[in-house]
Write a protein that holds these residues in place. Sequence first.
Motif, short mmCIF file in Angstrom:
data_model
loop_
_atom_site.label_atom_id
_atom_site.label_comp_id
_atom_site.label_asym_id
_atom_site.label_seq_id
_atom_site.Cartn_x
_atom_site.Cartn_y
_atom_site.Cartn_z
N ARG A 154 23.21 45.83 26.79
CA ARG A 154 23.48 45.30 27.89
C ARG A 154 24.54 45.24 28.01
NH1 ARG A 154 19.71 38.93 28.44
NH2 ARG A 154 18.48 39.87 30.09
N HIS B 227 18.15 45.30 31.72
CA HIS B 227 19.13 46.74 30.70
C HIS B 227 18.72 46.09 29.53
CE1 HIS B 227 20.35 47.87 34.75
NE2 HIS B 227 20.55 46.77 35.46
N ASP B 228 18.31 46.00 29.23
CA ASP B 228 18.35 45.30 27.57
C ASP B 228 17.31 46.55 26.78
OD1 ASP B 228 15.87 44.71 28.24
OD2 ASP B 228 15.99 42.84 27.65
#
Length: 408
Positions: A195, A251-252
């Motif tokens: 992230r 977004h990880d």
Amino acid sequence: MLHARNERAPLPPARPEKPTAKTPPTSAPPSVREGGAPGAKQRDPFFDNAKYLTILLVGMGHAWQPLQDDSRTVEALYLAVYAFHMPAFIVISGYLSRTFTGRPHQIRRLITGIAVPYLVFETLYTLFMRWADNPDREFSLQRPGFALWFLVALFVWRMTAPFWHRLRWPVPVALAVGLCASVTESISGDFNLMRVLQYLPFFVLGLQLRPRHFEMLKDRRLRLLSVPLLLATAVFSYWAVPRMNQAWLLHDRPAAEMGVPSWVGAVMYLALFGCALVLTAAFLTLVPRRHMWFTALGAGTLYAYLLHVYPIKLSREFDWYDMAWVDHPASRVVVTLLAVVMMTALCSGPVQRAFRFVMEPKMSWFFREDPVEQARARSGAHGGGEQPDRGQDGRERERRRETVSAGR
């Protein structure tokens, strides 16, 4: 005739002095903020308003998450909010970090305002989850708990700010870093590095923005376009609910974990980046620019961000969403309003004063004295007391010097 020729012409009347950036048009001294005391640092209400409204979206998104299985509308709103609320918050954080050059007092603020709160709240979160869920939960400071990844990211981003100031094309480079991260499977999960890297371009973009860029958002035509654009986003999100994995917006994880080839992951990352920028701009056009009743709450958004974790986790660990009254369309409105009230209360002055010892500790015992600051203090004492406030002009000159020293 000769005498008349040698006689000097009368001087023209003095022109009234036009107000300039160095001459405030008002009679009030520049060091006096509206409603404040002399010497107080002036805050722009626009950014405080934007921070407050963004933190409301954070709380609402977390409150909506357990409701998604029973409502497609809630899931659509969740997708729409998650498409831009963290990018907007990060862009503003980057803009407000643009004068960071690693000077001693800035390093102190970075440690006391970000690193120390992370250590404290990560420890508290571990103890809290031991009590609420898992007595055997281990301490792992390198594995940020729920929502605490942002403190790690903000620490890393701000420390690298001088580096980005030195580059000729900082945003494309940061975007390339995020793009590479999005297709790299081997990135460690420690400190939520995935992230940190994927959200990096938004912070770097904020570093490059200047007041004139936000002035462009005042255009009334943009404001009129923003409302239908945001509504269209909500409609598109409703259509996308059964067709899109919402994990893309977090977004990880890399593209491989999303079950797609790397090139698809790269295209998706760039598309989401573009969408986030457009939606962030649309959101900011609607943010009030004058002082509002909630403007002062913008200074407490980090308090709300860290403290709202516990009510949110309590609601999930103790199955508050399984109560009968929650399973009703009107109840989702109530849950939303409760989230707004909660985040507003956690931004308030009493909460800030109660937790300032943790969020903004002085810790003067931990740091060496800065010789420059000591010299300034001595010169002020020899000059007959406290140095006069430099006002807005002095602060602007200092900001320009910092920008020049940062390689801009």
